[in-house]
Design an enzyme around this catalytic site. Structure first.
Site, PDB file in Angstrom:
ATOM      1  N   ILE A  83       1.300  -2.141   9.572  1.00  0.00           N
ATOM      2  CA  ILE A  83       0.036  -2.282   8.838  1.00  0.00           C
ATOM      3  C   ILE A  83       0.215  -3.398   7.822  1.00  0.00           C
ATOM      4  O   ILE A  83       1.253  -3.473   7.152  1.00  0.00           O
ATOM      5  CB  ILE A  83      -0.249  -0.943   8.099  1.00  0.00           C
ATOM      6  CG1 ILE A  83      -0.648   0.125   9.127  1.00  0.00           C
ATOM      7  CG2 ILE A  83      -1.312  -1.098   7.034  1.00  0.00           C
ATOM      8  CD1 ILE A  83      -0.744   1.499   8.558  1.00  0.00           C
ATOM      9  N   ASP A 140       3.806   1.588   6.416  1.00  0.00           N
ATOM     10  CA  ASP A 140       4.878   0.865   7.105  1.00  0.00           C
ATOM     11  C   ASP A 140       4.385  -0.561   7.337  1.00  0.00           C
ATOM     12  O   ASP A 140       3.483  -0.785   8.154  1.00  0.00           O
ATOM     13  CB  ASP A 140       5.162   1.580   8.434  1.00  0.00           C
ATOM     14  CG  ASP A 140       6.292   0.945   9.221  1.00  0.00           C
ATOM     15  OD1 ASP A 140       6.610  -0.236   8.968  1.00  0.00           O
ATOM     16  OD2 ASP A 140       6.855   1.627  10.097  1.00  0.00           O
ATOM     17  N   HIS A 141       4.976  -1.495   6.625  1.00  0.00           N
ATOM     18  CA  HIS A 141       4.475  -2.866   6.680  1.00  0.00           C
ATOM     19  C   HIS A 141       4.739  -3.539   8.023  1.00  0.00           C
ATOM     20  O   HIS A 141       4.239  -4.633   8.301  1.00  0.00           O
ATOM     21  CB  HIS A 141       5.081  -3.692   5.543  1.00  0.00           C
ATOM     22  CG  HIS A 141       4.168  -4.791   5.062  1.00  0.00           C
ATOM     23  ND1 HIS A 141       3.116  -5.275   5.803  1.00  0.00           N
ATOM     24  CD2 HIS A 141       4.133  -5.491   3.907  1.00  0.00           C
ATOM     25  CE1 HIS A 141       2.495  -6.229   5.145  1.00  0.00           C
ATOM     26  NE2 HIS A 141       3.091  -6.379   3.993  1.00  0.00           N
ATOM     27  N   ARG A 142       5.531  -2.883   8.861  1.00  0.00           N
ATOM     28  CA  ARG A 142       5.707  -3.449  10.211  1.00  0.00           C
ATOM     29  C   ARG A 142       4.441  -3.232  11.034  1.00  0.00           C
ATOM     30  O   ARG A 142       4.134  -3.997  11.930  1.00  0.00           O
ATOM     31  CB  ARG A 142       6.885  -2.755  10.933  1.00  0.00           C
ATOM     32  CG  ARG A 142       8.223  -3.016  10.289  1.00  0.00           C
ATOM     33  CD  ARG A 142       9.297  -2.164  10.935  1.00  0.00           C
ATOM     34  NE  ARG A 142       8.953  -0.741  10.893  1.00  0.00           N
ATOM     35  CZ  ARG A 142       9.606   0.212  11.532  1.00  0.00           C
ATOM     36  NH1 ARG A 142      10.643  -0.095  12.270  1.00  0.00           N
ATOM     37  NH2 ARG A 142       9.248   1.475  11.415  1.00  0.00           N
ATOM     38  N   PRO A 200       9.889  -0.525   6.207  1.00  0.00           N
ATOM     39  CA  PRO A 200       9.591  -1.368   5.037  1.00  0.00           C
ATOM     40  C   PRO A 200       8.309  -0.851   4.367  1.00  0.00           C
ATOM     41  O   PRO A 200       7.224  -0.995   4.917  1.00  0.00           O
ATOM     42  CB  PRO A 200       9.410  -2.766   5.620  1.00  0.00           C
ATOM     43  CG  PRO A 200       9.251  -2.587   7.078  1.00  0.00           C
ATOM     44  CD  PRO A 200       9.627  -1.201   7.477  1.00  0.00           C
TER      45      PRO A 200
END
Ligand code: COA
Length: 556
Positions: free
Chosen positions: A532, A528-530, A352
């Site tokens: 960070i 990567d929003h998972r 994501p």
């Protein structure tokens, strides 16, 4: 040719039992004990194993037929097998079978004692002679209300599976066993609180057990080989009708209608049986259903359409004949281009992405860089903004370690890296390559300029070694020499972030009293929003921009 007619063994007193599945076809080679067909009474299903080894010559029954003990079901040519053991073909050598109330929710008043005024210990029922039977599923959670006959757990021998139903209405207090344990008849497996007092519970349990025994004695087939007993699985209608109506139970594989060998195959292939549609009698899931499901999934995965129906996947891009629009030429893609395409799609679909933009004032950096050009020439290196960016990124990763991470494959941990390796995206004739500068935080600008130039040259000459492209913590992709005001780079997983560098331009920047011409470098960081969150990126990016805008900080 030595034909042997295989007949139905003792069915524990059951008569006119439905054939619900024929597990072999004419011409198949069968092993000793291999399932030939599946029978089902109204309470249980049973796999009939082959008493001989050989080749199936004729099948004398069809799905839907009713059979009783002694009925002929198949002709097997035992001579067709090298290792055929003719003596096994003798009818008297067929697997013995015995009647047993094995699948019953039997609550023996002696064995099931009242643990307290309204609690009762539940014990494993008669297993038809089988011992050390695996617990493969606990079907309800402690604390959940169950109705009499709800399946509480599933046991499995190497030939059959069996639901153990609740003996009465009540609440499951605790399991005294866990999945993977081995149990025997009489073992206490759970404590249950019944709605009424212990006496009432006991009598209701007793009457429940006897009612079952009257209405439907369960057959337990047991092979002559003691180590491969065949027990029973109750009919699906029963478990479906009585399964606790909790959301958790709705998708339990014990609630689906499948025999032990199908369940075993599903476990071997990692198939979730709740996702498989059964095409057998009354929706029973056959081995072919499981194989078909796996084939369908593989096809969908290959075509990229997996999950499309549920909205989780992507529809395929339609194939177009471009020659209908004009002249075309087909050129094969290089191996690197194909790999890049696959990696980009993998990263784009798995990660994501969020991209954040900023500008760094590189007026001073660029002035310094230009000043250093004569010395660079003497050293035989070209000095572009890139080594400064590498150094700044390495320093920022040291200062903001929340960015120097990767997600662990187990989904439960973050990998924090105590090294700083930086990847540089290089455009080569063969495609995009990303060589890695190791320990970039420990290297000076000259060293970084030298090493990056060498790696770029190697990449363009196709001479990079695999280990020179591994281990990056963060990647820099610079299109600065080409132009553009910004782009959103794709994270190179398992890294969690990448910086895209666009072309620096002179811009009027307000200094508090007037507009000043400053050389502004557009930057984008995708992450990567998972791994960070936005605040982490805000901190990292601000630090990075500050380092680039004031390169004196790089030596601090
Ligand atoms: N703004 C303005 N000018 C820039 C610049 C920027 N951000 N970055 C580089 N330049 C200038 C350099 O200073 C140099 O000019 P100079 O000779 O007057 O000093 C010129 O552009 C050419 O630089 P280049 O030789 O390309 O070196 P580099 O260090 O900037 O880049 C690579 C090296 C390997 C990163 C680059 O050649 C490359 O391959 N980039 C492609 C990356 C890519 O394809 N990414 C994928 C995007 S999805």
């Amino acid at each position: 040719m030595s034909n042997t007619t295989v007949s139905v063994p003792d069915l524990g007193g059951a008569d006119n039992v439905d054939i619900i599945e024929i597990s072999v076809a004419v011409g198949d080679s069968v092993e000793l004990e291999q399932d030939l067909l599946v029978l089902e009474t109204d309470k249980a299903s049973m796999e009939i194993p082959s008493p001989v080894m050989g080749k199936v010559v004729e099948i004398l029954v069809s799905v839907g037929d009713k059979v009783s003990e002694g009925d002929n079901i198949m002709v097997v040519d035992v001579a067709a097998s090298d290792d055929a053991e003719p003596s096994k073909a003798e009818p008297e050598q067929e697997p013995a079978a015995k009647a047993s109330p094995a699948a019953e929710a039997k609550v023996d008043p002696d064995a099931s004692s009242a643990a307290s005024a309204s609690e009762m210990e539940l014990t494993i029922p008669d297993l038809g002679g089988a011992s050390d039977v695996d617990v493969i599923e606990l079907s309800v959670e402690p604390g959940v209300s169950v109705a009499a006959e709800d399946s509480l757990l599933v046991l499995e021998t190497d030939k059959a599976s069996m639901d153990v139903p609740a003996p009465a209405d009540g609440t499951l207090v605790e399991f005294r066993i866990k999945v993977g344990d081995k149990v025997n008849e009489g073992d206490v497996y759970a404590v249950m609180k019944t709605a009424a007092s212990s006496d009432a519970a006991e009598s209701s349990a007793k009457s429940g057990a006897s009612a079952q025994a009257e209405s439907a004695p369960s057959a337990v087939a047991e092979s002559s080989a003691a180590e491969s007993p065949t027990t029973v699985a109750p009919a699906p209608e029963k478990s479906a009708a009585t399964a606790p109506a909790t959301p958790e139970s709705a998708n339990r594989s014990s609630d689906v209608y499948a025999g032990p060998s199908s369940r075993r195959l599903a476990r071997q292939l990692g198939v979730d049986l709740t996702k498989v549609s059964g095409t057998g009698v009354r929706g029973r899931i056959t081995k072919d259903d499981i194989r078909g499901y796996v084939k369908k999934m593989l096809k969908q995965a290959e075509s990229g359409t997996i999950g499309a129906a549920s909205g989780a996947g992507i529809p395929p891009i339609p194939e177009v004949d471009f020659s209908q629009f004009g002249d075309i030429e087909l050129q094969p893609m290089s191996k690197i281009k194909k790999l890049t395409a696959a990696n980009m799609q993998r990263n784009w679909l798995n990660v994501p992405h969020v991209t954040q933009f900023d500008e760094a004032d590189i007026t001073d950096l660029d002035a310094f860089r230009k000043q250093m050009k004569p010395e660079a020439e003497k050293r035989g290196v070209k000095i572009t903004p890139l080594p400064f960016l590498i150094k700044a990124a390495a320093q920022a990763l040291k200062l903001e370690p929340s960015f120097n991470v990767s997600l662990h494959a187990d989904g439960e941990h973050m990998v924090h890296k105590h090294y700083v390796h930086i990847g540089i995206a290089v455009d080569t004739p063969a495609g995009l390559m990303v060589p890695v500068i190791r320990d970039a935080d420990k290297k000076g600008i000259w060293e970084l300029a030298q090493e990056s130039a060498e790696l770029v040259e190697k990449a363009r000459a196709g001479k990079l070694k695999p280990n020179e492209m591994k281990g990056a913590c963060f990647t820099i992709s610079s299109l600065g020499a080409m132009g553009g005001t910004g782009f959103t780079p794709i994270v190179n997983a398992p890294e969690v972030a990448i910086m895209g560098v666009s072309k620096a331009q002179m811009k009027p920047v307000w200094n508090g009293s007037e507009f000043e011409p400053r050389n502004m470098l557009p930057l984008a960081v995708s992450y990567d929003h998972r791994a960070i969150n936005g605040a982490d990126c805000g901190r990292f990016f601000t630090t990075l921009v500050a380092l680039i805008s004031d390169i004196r900080r790089l030596v601090l």
